[in-house]
Design an enzyme around this catalytic site. Structure first.
Site, PDB file in Angstrom:
ATOM      1  N   ARG A  46       0.704  -1.085   0.044  1.00  0.00           N
ATOM      2  CA  ARG A  46      -0.078  -0.088  -0.056  1.00  0.00           C
ATOM      3  C   ARG A  46       0.904   1.315   0.052  1.00  0.00           C
ATOM      4  O   ARG A  46       0.311   2.352  -0.151  1.00  0.00           O
ATOM      5  CB  ARG A  46      -0.771  -0.181   0.979  1.00  0.00           C
ATOM      6  N   ASP A 107      14.781  -0.207   0.261  1.00  0.00           N
ATOM      7  CA  ASP A 107      15.882  -0.646   1.270  1.00  0.00           C
ATOM      8  C   ASP A 107      16.891  -1.608   0.850  1.00  0.00           C
ATOM      9  O   ASP A 107      17.943  -1.114   0.324  1.00  0.00           O
ATOM     10  CB  ASP A 107      14.862  -0.909   2.440  1.00  0.00           C
ATOM     11  N   ASP A 163       4.128   3.645   6.218  1.00  0.00           N
ATOM     12  CA  ASP A 163       3.322   3.463   7.551  1.00  0.00           C
ATOM     13  C   ASP A 163       4.212   3.241   8.838  1.00  0.00           C
ATOM     14  O   ASP A 163       5.556   2.927   8.696  1.00  0.00           O
ATOM     15  CB  ASP A 163       2.231   2.549   7.414  1.00  0.00           C
TER      16      ASP A 163
HETATM   17  P1  IMP Z   1      13.405  -4.048   0.900  1.00  0.00           P
HETATM   18  O1  IMP Z   1      12.761  -5.172   0.445  1.00  0.00           O
HETATM   19  O2  IMP Z   1      14.364  -4.171   2.376  1.00  0.00           O
HETATM   20  O3  IMP Z   1      14.105  -2.916   0.030  1.00  0.00           O
HETATM   21  O4  IMP Z   1      12.216  -3.446   1.665  1.00  0.00           O
HETATM   22  C1  IMP Z   1      11.139  -2.690   0.908  1.00  0.00           C
HETATM   23  C2  IMP Z   1       9.967  -2.334   1.584  1.00  0.00           C
HETATM   24  O5  IMP Z   1       9.978  -2.053   3.164  1.00  0.00           O
HETATM   25  C3  IMP Z   1       9.335  -1.168   1.323  1.00  0.00           C
HETATM   26  O6  IMP Z   1       8.451  -1.304   0.251  1.00  0.00           O
HETATM   27  C4  IMP Z   1       8.576  -0.589   2.590  1.00  0.00           C
HETATM   28  O7  IMP Z   1       7.396  -1.289   2.640  1.00  0.00           O
HETATM   29  C5  IMP Z   1       9.195  -1.205   3.831  1.00  0.00           C
HETATM   30  N1  IMP Z   1      10.325  -0.044   4.142  1.00  0.00           N
HETATM   31  C6  IMP Z   1      11.809  -0.022   3.940  1.00  0.00           C
HETATM   32  N2  IMP Z   1      12.137   1.088   4.630  1.00  0.00           N
HETATM   33  C7  IMP Z   1      11.174   1.530   5.352  1.00  0.00           C
HETATM   34  C8  IMP Z   1      10.919   3.008   6.207  1.00  0.00           C
HETATM   35  O8  IMP Z   1      11.762   3.723   6.295  1.00  0.00           O
HETATM   36  N3  IMP Z   1       9.716   3.213   6.306  1.00  0.00           N
HETATM   37  C9  IMP Z   1       8.714   2.468   5.950  1.00  0.00           C
HETATM   38  N4  IMP Z   1       8.774   1.219   5.394  1.00  0.00           N
HETATM   39  C10 IMP Z   1       9.973   0.919   5.042  1.00  0.00           C
END
Ligand code: IMP
Ligand code: MG
Length: 194
Positions: A46, A107, A163
């Site tokens: 979302r 991230d 969120d």
């Molecule tokens: P990744 O797979 O580690 O790249 O994580 C990506 C997902 O983690 C994003 O689409 C977000 O839903 C969540 N996420 C990562 N960092 C944050 C943050 O600082 N705030 C909120 N959600 C985050």
């Protein structure tokens, strides 16, 4: 309900700067895809919703929008493990389409990497990524990203679609959470309801 002022460390990207940058991204995408009649924006629910709805208003090329949802194992722990499950699939056939995946934040890159593999298997004509926020320092897997709103430091952020335990997505800016104060505010809330 806790007021976000109790745990807002700082406003990282204020509303006017967000909107200015989104207008630039929209203009760039419109230019890059001016000859496409098959443009589709795919939003990952979302977190990407606010960004999508603002971005699409800044894209002058006709385009479709689609939604998908994924769940990361280890979600809630604020670090994804690399295992991603598709919980809402696309309705549209994206074969031969110009797909732009619209993301809130990258991230570690694990979520995006899995989603890109999943989409590439459906043979779109082109597949590109547009993310509002990019925490490059945290990257564990390489993902090609064509459009980036803002590079941000390794801090947990919320607002503008992102969120904190499903709340505060409505805020019009991106803020940094003070995790200590956030935990305290949760505890205070729980104590009041006990
Ligand atoms: P990744 O797979 O580690 O790249 O994580 C990506 C997902 O983690 C994003 O689409 C977000 O839903 C969540 N996420 C990562 N960092 C944050 C943050 O600082 N705030 C909120 N959600 C985050
Ligand atoms: Mg997300």
């Amino acid at each position: 309900m806790t007021d976000y002022h109790d745990f807002l460390e700082e406003v990282l990207v204020p509303e006017d700067l967000l909107q200015k940058r989104i207008a630039e991204l929209g203009a760039k995408i419109s230019e890059d895809f001016q000859h496409s009649d098959q443009l589709v924006l795919i939003c990952i629910l979302r977190g990407g919703v606010m960004f999508l709805t603002d971005l699409m208003r800044r894209i002058s090329v006709p385009h479709a929008v689609e939604f998908m949802a994924v769940s990361s194992y280890g979600a809630g722990s604020r670090a994804t493990t690399g295992q991603v499950r598709i919980t809402l699939d696309l309705n549209m056939n994206i074969h031969d389409k110009d797909v732009i995946l619209v993301e809130d934040i990258i991230d570690s890159g694990h979520t995006l990497s899995s989603v890109l593999d999943f989409l590439a298997a459906r043979k779109p004509r082109t597949l590109n990524v547009c993310t509002l926020l990019d925490k490059t320092e945290r990257r564990e897997v390489h993902v090609p990203v064509r459009y980036v709103g803002f590079q941000i430091p390794n801090k947990f952020v919320f607002g503008y679609g992102l969120d904190l335990d499903e709340l505060y997505r409505n805020l019009p800016f991106v803020g940094v959470v003070n995790e200590e104060k956030y935990r305290q505010s949760l505890k205070k809330g729980n104590d009041q309801h006990a």
